[in-house]
Scaffold this motif. Structure first.
Motif, PDB file in Angstrom:
ATOM      1  N   ARG A   5      14.503   0.489 -13.999  1.00 11.62           N
ATOM      2  CA  ARG A   5      15.819   1.036 -14.384  1.00 11.62           C
ATOM      3  C   ARG A   5      16.061   2.382 -13.690  1.00 11.62           C
ATOM      4  N   ILE A   9      19.202   3.077 -11.101  1.00  9.76           N
ATOM      5  CA  ILE A   9      20.149   4.191 -11.260  1.00  9.76           C
ATOM      6  C   ILE A   9      20.128   5.082 -10.016  1.00  9.76           C
ATOM      7  N   ASP A  12      21.840   3.393  -7.083  1.00 10.16           N
ATOM      8  CA  ASP A  12      23.289   3.228  -7.256  1.00 10.16           C
ATOM      9  C   ASP A  12      24.072   4.432  -6.731  1.00 10.16           C
ATOM     10  N   LEU A  13      23.394   5.546  -6.480  1.00  6.81           N
ATOM     11  CA  LEU A  13      24.072   6.728  -5.948  1.00  6.81           C
ATOM     12  C   LEU A  13      24.422   6.492  -4.470  1.00  6.81           C
ATOM     13  N   PRO A  87      19.590   5.920 -20.323  1.00  2.41           N
ATOM     14  CA  PRO A  87      20.305   5.784 -19.046  1.00  2.41           C
ATOM     15  C   PRO A  87      21.332   6.882 -18.776  1.00  2.41           C
ATOM     16  N   THR A  88      22.062   7.330 -19.778  1.00  2.00           N
ATOM     17  CA  THR A  88      23.090   8.348 -19.563  1.00  2.00           C
ATOM     18  C   THR A  88      22.472   9.679 -19.154  1.00  2.00           C
ATOM     19  N   ARG A  91      20.934   9.283 -15.633  1.00  7.08           N
ATOM     20  CA  ARG A  91      21.980   9.224 -14.600  1.00  7.08           C
ATOM     21  C   ARG A  91      22.522  10.629 -14.316  1.00  7.08           C
ATOM     22  N   SER A  92      22.702  11.427 -15.352  1.00  5.68           N
ATOM     23  CA  SER A  92      23.191  12.791 -15.181  1.00  5.68           C
ATOM     24  C   SER A  92      22.206  13.628 -14.362  1.00  5.68           C
ATOM     25  N   THR A  95      22.077  12.389 -10.740  1.00  8.29           N
ATOM     26  CA  THR A  95      23.303  12.769 -10.036  1.00  8.29           C
ATOM     27  C   THR A  95      23.269  14.243  -9.644  1.00  8.29           C
TER      28      THR A  95
END
Length: 115
Positions: A5, A9, A12-13, A87-88, A91-92, A95
């Motif tokens: 996972r 993530i 996906d960037l 995940p949130t 992802r932050s 990013t």
């Protein structure tokens, strides 16, 4: 959070690619590493933040984030405890790490020294 996972993530960037560094999977934008998996062991990932960003995420989520021990950590390299990350939040952090490097121009190759 599983390693697969984390990998999804990260990849996906925009323009992110997977490579390897010192026997660990790494994630790059351009030629720069913004995250790794498997350090110090399979329970951890790493995101390359600024020291200021690191202080914020460690204070907000101390069960998920910690500075990498030593000099790398002082520069912002931050371990992510995969079992605690959602995940949130991940992802932050990924990013932020991606943004830190994607915005910088690529380093110019050094000119060869003349004899």
């Amino acid at each position: 959070m599983s390693q697969s996972r984390f990998r999804k993530i990260a990849l996906d960037l925009p323009d992110a690619v997977e490579g390897a560094h010192q026997g660990h999977a790494d994630f790059r934008v351009g030629k720069r590493i913004f995250a790794t998996l498997g350090y110090p062991d399979d329970a951890w990932g790493m995101v390359k933040l600024t020291p200021e960003q690191q202080a914020i995420v460690v204070a907000a989520e101390p069960d998920i984030f910690r500075p990498v021990p030593g000099g790398w950590g002082k520069g912002g390299s931050t371990n992510v405890r995969l079992a605690k990350a959602d995940p949130t939040t991940l992802r932050s952090a990924l990013t932020m790490a991606w943004d830190n490097l994607a915005a910088k121009p690529a380093m110019k190759p050094r000119a060869a020294k003349r004899a």
